[in-house]
Design an enzyme around this catalytic site. Structure first.
Site, PDB file in Angstrom:
ATOM      1  N   ASN A   1      14.225   8.409  -8.208  1.00  7.47           N
ATOM      2  CA  ASN A   1      14.381   7.801  -6.884  1.00  7.47           C
ATOM      3  C   ASN A   1      13.449   6.648  -6.588  1.00  7.47           C
ATOM      4  OD1 ASN A   1      12.568  10.180  -6.826  1.00  7.47           O
ATOM      5  ND2 ASN A   1      12.127   9.460  -4.754  1.00  7.47           N
ATOM      6  N   THR A   2      12.231   6.632  -7.177  1.00 11.70           N
ATOM      7  CA  THR A   2      11.372   5.478  -6.858  1.00 11.70           C
ATOM      8  C   THR A   2      11.452   4.397  -7.938  1.00 11.70           C
ATOM      9  OG1 THR A   2       9.337   6.383  -7.825  1.00 11.70           O
ATOM     10  CG2 THR A   2       9.757   6.897  -5.512  1.00 11.70           C
ATOM     11  N   HIS A  25      16.100  12.362  -7.834  1.00 10.66           N
ATOM     12  CA  HIS A  25      17.145  12.862  -6.937  1.00 10.66           C
ATOM     13  C   HIS A  25      18.338  13.318  -7.791  1.00 10.66           C
ATOM     14  CE1 HIS A  25      14.839  11.435  -3.677  1.00 10.66           C
ATOM     15  NE2 HIS A  25      15.590  10.449  -3.239  1.00 10.66           N
ATOM     16  N   LYS A  45      23.912   7.464   5.293  1.00  8.48           N
ATOM     17  CA  LYS A  45      23.712   6.429   4.261  1.00  8.48           C
ATOM     18  C   LYS A  45      24.471   6.793   2.989  1.00  8.48           C
ATOM     19  CE  LYS A  45      19.003   5.347   5.727  1.00  8.48           C
ATOM     20  NZ  LYS A  45      17.598   5.636   5.451  1.00  8.48           N
ATOM     21  N   GLU A  62      20.076  10.381   6.170  1.00  9.45           N
ATOM     22  CA  GLU A  62      20.407  10.285   4.743  1.00  9.45           C
ATOM     23  C   GLU A  62      21.894  10.529   4.464  1.00  9.45           C
ATOM     24  OE1 GLU A  62      17.978   9.163   3.242  1.00  9.45           O
ATOM     25  OE2 GLU A  62      18.019   9.636   1.114  1.00  9.45           O
ATOM     26  N   THR A  70       0.815  -1.225   0.000  1.00  9.41           N
ATOM     27  CA  THR A  70       0.000   0.000   0.000  1.00  9.41           C
ATOM     28  C   THR A  70       0.846   1.273   0.000  1.00  9.41           C
ATOM     29  OG1 THR A  70      -0.075  -0.225   2.386  1.00  9.41           O
ATOM     30  CG2 THR A  70      -1.995  -1.035   1.168  1.00  9.41           C
ATOM     31  N   VAL A  77       6.479   2.951  -2.304  1.00 11.16           N
ATOM     32  CA  VAL A  77       7.323   2.015  -3.062  1.00 11.16           C
ATOM     33  C   VAL A  77       6.504   0.788  -3.460  1.00 11.16           C
ATOM     34  CG1 VAL A  77       9.440   0.642  -3.029  1.00 11.16           C
ATOM     35  CG2 VAL A  77       9.401   2.863  -1.902  1.00 11.16           C
ATOM     36  N   ARG A 102      16.109  18.272   0.976  1.00 13.34           N
ATOM     37  CA  ARG A 102      14.808  17.936   0.390  1.00 13.34           C
ATOM     38  C   ARG A 102      14.339  19.147  -0.402  1.00 13.34           C
ATOM     39  NH1 ARG A 102      13.254  12.982   0.103  1.00 13.34           N
ATOM     40  NH2 ARG A 102      13.178  12.576   2.342  1.00 13.34           N
ATOM     41  N   CYS A 105      18.232   5.344  -2.143  1.00 13.11           N
ATOM     42  CA  CYS A 105      17.965   6.068  -3.399  1.00 13.11           C
ATOM     43  C   CYS A 105      18.955   7.215  -3.631  1.00 13.11           C
ATOM     44  CB  CYS A 105      16.541   6.604  -3.404  1.00 13.11           C
ATOM     45  SG  CYS A 105      16.069   7.428  -1.879  1.00 13.11           S
ATOM     46  N   ARG A 121      20.923  -3.389   5.485  1.00 13.54           N
ATOM     47  CA  ARG A 121      21.969  -3.000   4.524  1.00 13.54           C
ATOM     48  C   ARG A 121      23.372  -3.225   5.064  1.00 13.54           C
ATOM     49  NH1 ARG A 121      19.136   2.451   2.439  1.00 13.54           N
ATOM     50  NH2 ARG A 121      17.397   1.470   1.364  1.00 13.54           N
TER      51      ARG A 121
HETATM   52  N1  LIG Z   1      10.044   6.308  -1.158  1.00 12.76           N
HETATM   53  C1  LIG Z   1      11.251   6.058  -1.648  1.00 12.76           C
HETATM   54  O1  LIG Z   1      11.709   6.654  -2.647  1.00 12.76           O
HETATM   55  C2  LIG Z   1      12.129   5.004  -1.017  1.00 12.76           C
HETATM   56  C3  LIG Z   1      13.349   4.744  -1.630  1.00 12.76           C
HETATM   57  C4  LIG Z   1      14.162   3.730  -1.130  1.00 12.76           C
HETATM   58  C5  LIG Z   1      13.770   3.037  -0.013  1.00 12.76           C
HETATM   59  N2  LIG Z   1      12.586   3.312   0.603  1.00 12.76           N
HETATM   60  C6  LIG Z   1      12.249   2.481   1.781  1.00 12.76           C
HETATM   61  O2  LIG Z   1      11.106   1.676   1.471  1.00 12.76           O
HETATM   62  C7  LIG Z   1      10.325   1.502   2.656  1.00 12.76           C
HETATM   63  C8  LIG Z   1       8.899   1.966   2.383  1.00 12.76           C
HETATM   64  O3  LIG Z   1       8.919   3.335   2.020  1.00 12.76           O
HETATM   65  P1  LIG Z   1       7.633   4.065   1.437  1.00 12.76           P
HETATM   66  O4  LIG Z   1       8.093   5.380   0.991  1.00 12.76           O
HETATM   67  O5  LIG Z   1       6.949   3.159   0.475  1.00 12.76           O
HETATM   68  O6  LIG Z   1       6.733   4.188   2.785  1.00 12.76           O
HETATM   69  P2  LIG Z   1       5.177   4.439   2.929  1.00 12.76           P
HETATM   70  O7  LIG Z   1       4.590   5.028   1.708  1.00 12.76           O
HETATM   71  O8  LIG Z   1       5.002   5.122   4.231  1.00 12.76           O
HETATM   72  O9  LIG Z   1       4.561   2.927   3.052  1.00 12.76           O
HETATM   73  C9  LIG Z   1       4.836   2.135   4.168  1.00 12.76           C
HETATM   74  C10 LIG Z   1       4.299   0.713   3.977  1.00 12.76           C
HETATM   75  O10 LIG Z   1       4.675  -0.030   5.156  1.00 12.76           O
HETATM   76  C11 LIG Z   1       3.516  -0.707   5.636  1.00 12.76           C
HETATM   77  N3  LIG Z   1       3.611  -0.928   7.076  1.00 12.76           N
HETATM   78  C12 LIG Z   1       3.678   0.017   8.047  1.00 12.76           C
HETATM   79  N4  LIG Z   1       3.695  -0.606   9.267  1.00 12.76           N
HETATM   80  C13 LIG Z   1       3.654  -1.941   9.017  1.00 12.76           C
HETATM   81  C14 LIG Z   1       3.639  -3.102   9.849  1.00 12.76           C
HETATM   82  N5  LIG Z   1       3.680  -3.011  11.181  1.00 12.76           N
HETATM   83  N6  LIG Z   1       3.600  -4.310   9.266  1.00 12.76           N
HETATM   84  C15 LIG Z   1       3.560  -4.426   7.918  1.00 12.76           C
HETATM   85  N7  LIG Z   1       3.549  -3.372   7.075  1.00 12.76           N
HETATM   86  C16 LIG Z   1       3.600  -2.146   7.623  1.00 12.76           C
HETATM   87  C17 LIG Z   1       2.369   0.218   5.276  1.00 12.76           C
HETATM   88  O11 LIG Z   1       1.165  -0.526   5.347  1.00 12.76           O
HETATM   89  P3  LIG Z   1      -0.240   0.126   5.814  1.00 12.76           P
HETATM   90  O12 LIG Z   1      -0.813   0.786   4.604  1.00 12.76           O
HETATM   91  O13 LIG Z   1      -1.038  -1.089   6.205  1.00 12.76           O
HETATM   92  O14 LIG Z   1       0.038   1.048   6.932  1.00 12.76           O
HETATM   93  C18 LIG Z   1       2.780   0.623   3.866  1.00 12.76           C
HETATM   94  O15 LIG Z   1       2.442  -0.411   2.953  1.00 12.76           O
HETATM   95  C19 LIG Z   1      11.019   2.267   3.768  1.00 12.76           C
HETATM   96  O16 LIG Z   1      11.850   1.367   4.487  1.00 12.76           O
HETATM   97  C20 LIG Z   1      11.847   3.284   3.017  1.00 12.76           C
HETATM   98  O17 LIG Z   1      12.983   3.685   3.745  1.00 12.76           O
HETATM   99  C21 LIG Z   1      11.760   4.267   0.123  1.00 12.76           C
END
Ligand SMILES: NC(=O)c1ccc[n+]([C@@H]2O[C@H](COP(=O)([O-])OP(=O)(O)OC[C@H]3O[C@@H](n4cnc5c(N)ncnc54)[C@H](OP(=O)(O)O)[C@@H]3O)[C@@H](O)[C@H]2O)c1
Length: 359
Positions: free
Chosen positions: A336-337, A251, A213, A210, A12, A15, A244, A158, A118
């Site tokens: 980035n995504t 990025h 990393k 960030e 959901t 990513v 940001r 990213c 990582r």
């Molecule tokens: N956005 C980027 O560009 C990017 C790039 C590289 C890495 N990342 C990494 O990818 C990960 C997700 O990032 P995002 O940007 O997609 O975050 P996000 O939009 O906030 O989505 C978070 C996801 O985690 C789920 N979640 C939260 N708590 C949970 C739990 N207790 N058990 C199982 N699922 C849970 C949420 O589900 P619900 O809908 O049920 O709450 C949702 O599907 C992070 O670790 C982030 O650091 C992101």
């Protein structure tokens, strides 16, 4: 080529939604299961994403009625339905480590976007064009976990996806010092302008964790397999500042670099032009034909114009010139995504399938 059934954990999220859209026409991978937190268990994927679909492309039709699983409570059920999972969740690091290890121990390989593992020494952090050989450490990881099939592989942050490829192509000139300033999109925080209106007309000079990393992760990517772990590289030294900025996706990095063996400008351009790796050799479905593209125009690359280069999997470079303190400076850009998150993880999974680590 073999077909693989895959699950998306964190389906959901920002990513997770990217995984859903880029996998819909994938020639090898077929999404059969979706999971997130307990809050969404039992809902359809469409219900769970209602009011929070952030992709420009619509939700894939065949996923709309998939029933959401609880990533934790339903782990066994999910693992039994799939050949491997993609994982991108927003949880505490120790909880993510436990979750990913649980799936690996259920003999379900994990291709992760999360940062929690990582720096686990026997978890490879793979950019397929750069360090595909790090997958070898999976044998040692399986021994530690007591698994036959299960393992965890991660993709890097990213922020490093634009300047690390550009620097990797120049390694023969021995870069010794790198200063980098990144200009990072709001989707990197899982946000849009609707959900983060404070970012309009604004720059925020802080992205938690960030900079660390951005300085440390390249050293693992440039490291080598040493028996049962990855030994990190020790040079070049990198200092990073991460900002940001008010763009939706993409990025950008401004890079300053000093070399032990200073190349000519022509040599640098030639190395960038000719740079490719195992992803191109194997002709992986998500591999860009040209990984690095140099723009001669003074005002390129631009985030909005160039982030989608090669389907968002290419890196654009520009503004190469000599510097008065360092040897050279240049600018580089990646999506980035796509390259930086879901696309990079899909490419890594393709590599791991093609090389026989996921069967
Ligand atoms: N956005 C980027 O560009 C990017 C790039 C590289 C890495 N990342 C990494 O990818 C990960 C997700 O990032 P995002 O940007 O997609 O975050 P996000 O939009 O906030 O989505 C978070 C996801 O985690 C789920 N979640 C939260 N708590 C949970 C739990 N207790 N058990 C199982 N699922 C849970 C949420 O589900 P619900 O809908 O049920 O709450 C949702 O599907 C992070 O670790 C982030 O650091 C992101």
């Amino acid at each position: 080529m073999k077909q693989y059934n895959v699950g998306i954990v964190g389906a959901t999220g920002m990513v997770g939604q990217r995984f859903a859209t880029i996998l819909q026409d994938h020639p090898w991978f077929n999404v059969v299961a979706v999971a997130a937190s307990a809050r969404n268990k039992g809902k359809t994927y469409a219900e769970a994403c209602e009011g929070r679909w952030k992709m420009a492309a619509p939700m894939p039709e065949k996923m709309k009625n998939m029933i959401m699983l609880d990533a934790d409570a339903d782990a066994e059920e999910l693992a039994s339905q799939v050949d491997f999972i993609f994982c991108a969740v927003d949880m505490k690091k120790d909880e993510i480590r436990a979750l990913e290890e649980r799936y690996a121990k259920l003999e379900c390989p994990v291709c992760s976007n999360n940062s929690a593992n990582r720096f686990t020494p026997d978890v490879p952090m793979i950019i397929p064009e750069i360090n595909p050989q790090h997958a070898e450490v999976i044998h040692a990881q399986r021994k530690r976990l007591g698994t036959k099939r299960g393992f965890i592989a991660v993709k890097s942050n990213c922020s490093i996806q634009s300047y690390v490829p550009a620097l990797t192509a120049l390694m023969e000139f021995e870069p010794t010092e790198v200063a980098v300033c990144t200009y990072q999109a709001i989707s990197g925080a899982g946000k849009t302008f609707e959900s983060w209106p404070e970012m309009l007309d604004n720059v925020i000079p802080y992205i938690g964790g960030e900079e660390e990393k951005s300085e440390k992760e390249p050293m693992k990517v440039w490291g080598r397999v040493a028996g049962d772990h990855i030994e990190n590289a020790v040079s070049p030294k990198i200092t990073a500042q991460c900002l940001r900025v008010p763009v939706s996706d993409g990025h950008m990095a401004a890079v300053f670099v000093k070399f032990a063996k200073k190349p000519t400008r022509e040599q640098m351009l030639e190395r960038w032009k000719g740079f490719s790796g195992r992803a191109q050799e194997l002709n992986l479905p998500s591999a860009p034909k040209h990984f690095l593209t140099y723009f001669e125009e003074d005002n390129r690359p631009q985030t909005r114009l160039d982030r989608d280069l090669e389907g968002g999997m290419g890196v654009s470079i520009g503004r190469l010139r000599e510097d008065s303190i360092y040897d050279y400076k240049f600018v580089s850009l990646s999506h980035n995504t796509l390259r930086g998150a879901a696309g990079g993880a899909v490419l890594m999974a393709e590599l791991l399938c093609a090389e026989g680590y996921i069967d």
